[in-house]
Design an enzyme around this catalytic site. Sequence first.
Site, mmCIF file in Angstrom:
data_model
loop_
_atom_site.group_PDB
_atom_site.id
_atom_site.type_symbol
_atom_site.label_atom_id
_atom_site.label_comp_id
_atom_site.label_asym_id
_atom_site.label_seq_id
_atom_site.Cartn_x
_atom_site.Cartn_y
_atom_site.Cartn_z
ATOM 1 N N LYS A 192 98.878 21.892 -19.451
ATOM 2 C CA LYS A 192 98.093 20.900 -18.722
ATOM 3 C C LYS A 192 98.357 21.066 -17.234
ATOM 4 C CE LYS A 192 98.584 16.670 -17.269
ATOM 5 N NZ LYS A 192 97.834 16.753 -16.009
ATOM 6 N N GLU A 268 111.983 20.295 -14.565
ATOM 7 C CA GLU A 268 112.263 20.702 -13.181
ATOM 8 C C GLU A 268 111.712 19.583 -12.307
ATOM 9 O OE1 GLU A 268 111.841 21.670 -9.760
ATOM 10 O OE2 GLU A 268 110.528 23.367 -10.277
ATOM 11 N N CYS A 302 109.676 20.979 -4.172
ATOM 12 C CA CYS A 302 110.742 20.231 -4.832
ATOM 13 C C CYS A 302 112.086 20.577 -4.215
ATOM 14 C CB CYS A 302 110.737 20.539 -6.316
ATOM 15 S SG CYS A 302 110.581 22.283 -6.654
ATOM 16 N N GLU A 399 112.782 11.410 -1.827
ATOM 17 C CA GLU A 399 111.958 12.618 -1.702
ATOM 18 C C GLU A 399 110.635 12.217 -1.032
ATOM 19 O OE1 GLU A 399 110.192 14.536 -5.293
ATOM 20 O OE2 GLU A 399 111.167 16.320 -4.506
HETATM 21 O O1 TXE Z 1 103.956 13.575 -9.832
HETATM 22 P P1 TXE Z 1 103.945 13.511 -11.425
HETATM 23 P P2 TXE Z 1 102.832 13.135 -8.761
HETATM 24 C C1 TXE Z 1 107.231 14.388 -6.688
HETATM 25 C C2 TXE Z 1 106.920 14.161 -5.220
HETATM 26 C C3 TXE Z 1 105.634 13.424 -5.266
HETATM 27 C C4 TXE Z 1 105.836 12.561 -6.495
HETATM 28 C C5 TXE Z 1 104.584 12.046 -7.161
HETATM 29 O O2 TXE Z 1 107.916 13.369 -4.643
HETATM 30 O O3 TXE Z 1 105.422 12.683 -4.122
HETATM 31 O O4 TXE Z 1 106.526 13.389 -7.384
HETATM 32 O O5 TXE Z 1 103.695 13.113 -7.437
HETATM 33 C C6 TXE Z 1 101.708 14.778 -15.153
HETATM 34 N N1 TXE Z 1 102.883 11.931 -19.299
HETATM 35 N N2 TXE Z 1 106.814 15.684 -7.166
HETATM 36 O O6 TXE Z 1 102.367 11.763 -9.057
HETATM 37 O O7 TXE Z 1 103.417 12.229 -11.902
HETATM 38 C C7 TXE Z 1 100.689 14.878 -14.034
HETATM 39 O O8 TXE Z 1 99.374 14.777 -14.555
HETATM 40 C C8 TXE Z 1 102.757 13.267 -19.164
HETATM 41 C C9 TXE Z 1 107.846 16.666 -7.291
HETATM 42 O O9 TXE Z 1 101.829 14.192 -8.645
HETATM 43 O O10 TXE Z 1 105.323 13.868 -11.846
HETATM 44 C C10 TXE Z 1 101.021 16.236 -13.451
HETATM 45 O O11 TXE Z 1 100.460 17.267 -14.252
HETATM 46 N N3 TXE Z 1 102.456 13.871 -18.011
HETATM 47 C C11 TXE Z 1 107.403 17.884 -7.926
HETATM 48 C C12 TXE Z 1 102.551 16.282 -13.566
HETATM 49 O O12 TXE Z 1 102.884 15.324 -14.563
HETATM 50 C C13 TXE Z 1 102.290 13.114 -16.911
HETATM 51 C C14 TXE Z 1 106.007 18.282 -7.941
HETATM 52 C C15 TXE Z 1 103.284 15.934 -12.276
HETATM 53 O O13 TXE Z 1 102.903 14.662 -11.851
HETATM 54 C C16 TXE Z 1 102.421 11.704 -16.986
HETATM 55 C C17 TXE Z 1 105.085 17.185 -7.858
HETATM 56 C C18 TXE Z 1 102.732 11.120 -18.242
HETATM 57 N N4 TXE Z 1 102.864 9.800 -18.394
HETATM 58 C C19 TXE Z 1 105.505 15.955 -7.447
HETATM 59 N N5 TXE Z 1 102.200 11.215 -15.741
HETATM 60 C C20 TXE Z 1 108.328 19.023 -8.095
HETATM 61 N N6 TXE Z 1 109.472 18.836 -8.758
HETATM 62 O O14 TXE Z 1 108.023 20.121 -7.683
HETATM 63 C C21 TXE Z 1 101.927 12.256 -14.929
HETATM 64 N N7 TXE Z 1 101.974 13.417 -15.631
#
Ligand code: TXE
Length: 500
Positions: A192, A268, A302, A399
């Site tokens: 996904k 991660e 990240c 973050e």
């Molecule tokens: O992250 P999410 P978001 C951090 C960064 C950012 C914050 C929010 O600080 O500002 O997270 O970003 C999927 N069940 N990082 O909202 O929610 C979602 O669809 C299953 C750090 O974008 O973690 C996407 O594919 N899946 C980071 C993925 O999770 C779910 C990179 C990431 O989204 C879900 C990105 C659920 N209930 C953001 N809810 C890094 N570590 O590199 C969401 N998703």
Amino acid sequence: SFSTGAALEELIIPPIQIDHSQLLINGQFVDAASGKTFPTLDPRTGDVIAYVAEGEGEDVNRAVLAARKAFDEGPWPKMTAYERSRIMLRCADLLEKHNDEVATLETWDNGKTYEQAANAEIPMVVRLFRYYAGWADKIHGLTVPADGPYHVQTLHEPIGVVGQIIPWNFPLLMYAWKVGPALACGNTIVLKTAEQTPLSALYVSKLFHEAGLPPGVLNVVSGFGPTAGAALASHMQVDKLAFTGSTATGKVVLGLAAKSNLKPVTLELGGKSPFIVCEDGDIDQAVELAHSAVFFNQGQCCCAGSRTFVHERVYDEFVEKSKARASKRVVGDPFKKGVEQGPQIDSDQFEKILRYIKSGIESGAILESGGERLGSRGYYIKPTVFSNVQDSMLIATDEIFGPVQSILKFKDLDEVIRRANATPYGLASGVFTRNLDTANTLMRGLRAGTVWINCFDVFDAAIPFGGYKMSGQGREKGIYSLSNYLQVKAAVTALKNPAW
Ligand code: TXE
């Protein structure tokens, strides 16, 4: 002085058509069962690039059943490892041929600079596929000298159907880190993508089918987290889950995996990585390295070096020079040559970053540079530098995921190790020193999955990456990622003639 106006007005519309916006299930592009679509936006303007099929539970189920069939009936896991390796090499070749189209999609959908996508990221994806193609026929078990009249061996087998959920900051690189090792080990996949960046994974997965990947081996579902993502994490026929994203969502998917079928999960997650500048090195180099450690990819990494610890003896000069460097950073249309920083991914992230900047100012940090949006269109933010940052301020603990550098002062090594480690995160860290003893002390003292010494953001396919503490579980890339996608079978055979 930031580069403004011109770049933002003369928007370049990429000369590329969006051919693939449906779900990729069993080698076919199909609509979502509900018929629903959602828009994916151009972060330069907020305009719609394309409407993409919105996968939900029923679509995830369809994709999992396709992956299940491709795993249980073959040919992928039953193919010779050499043949799997050859198909992966052909995938890499075809992607390399389409480097520029894929880079265009990546920049358009994500806002990262075209130069970074075309010259660094897509080539890294190609390299990663070649690296894991090389592993496919080198994965094998052991012969074990057990006590007793037994012949004992271990078989390293694929786990089965793998669910993978990825974020938007490096859409194709995150895809590669997950898909590469899973394929090499003989698994089948339902991936996904993030709702902000669905396009490049669809395009590249189509190329991989042209390169000979059998149908059902790699299924791609676009959609949202609470619907498509949660359905994948909870599915009873998914044998393993790999996730990259926020720590909060990491906890959610771990819970869903536990509540369904106890599928093993690798995570991660977020970070607040320290970059430590000691007093003995070249200050201009230190400034440049610390600058790129935090501002790279619009600060949306990240592992961003988002806490810059600077020794008190060089602190004032470092702050002055960092301010000057940030003010010179070229921000503008990411398709333009020479642009270093494009827009943030979307309005949510844009607003979140501006809130943190406001909180930095209110908590008493000194705003040296930036601190506001750039232009009035799209999600551009001026490179922002804060000095006089204290450990307890939100800009030092949270973050931010944006172009915001927080500079903190330190006196000695024990103190900086203690402060650098005083965070629930432990993804990465950076050290700048010419002194071997200092480097070794910091390298061993820092509680983080990566320590970059006199460098930062080195991401070769062979180097493992992952977090200590709440930055994650497990390692991606390198030899270490293989164990995420394999299980070990002990085969014990009674010997008729123990003497032999
Ligand atoms: O992250 P999410 P978001 C951090 C960064 C950012 C914050 C929010 O600080 O500002 O997270 O970003 C999927 N069940 N990082 O909202 O929610 C979602 O669809 C299953 C750090 O974008 O973690 C996407 O594919 N899946 C980071 C993925 O999770 C779910 C990179 C990431 O989204 C879900 C990105 C659920 N209930 C953001 N809810 C890094 N570590 O590199 C969401 N998703």
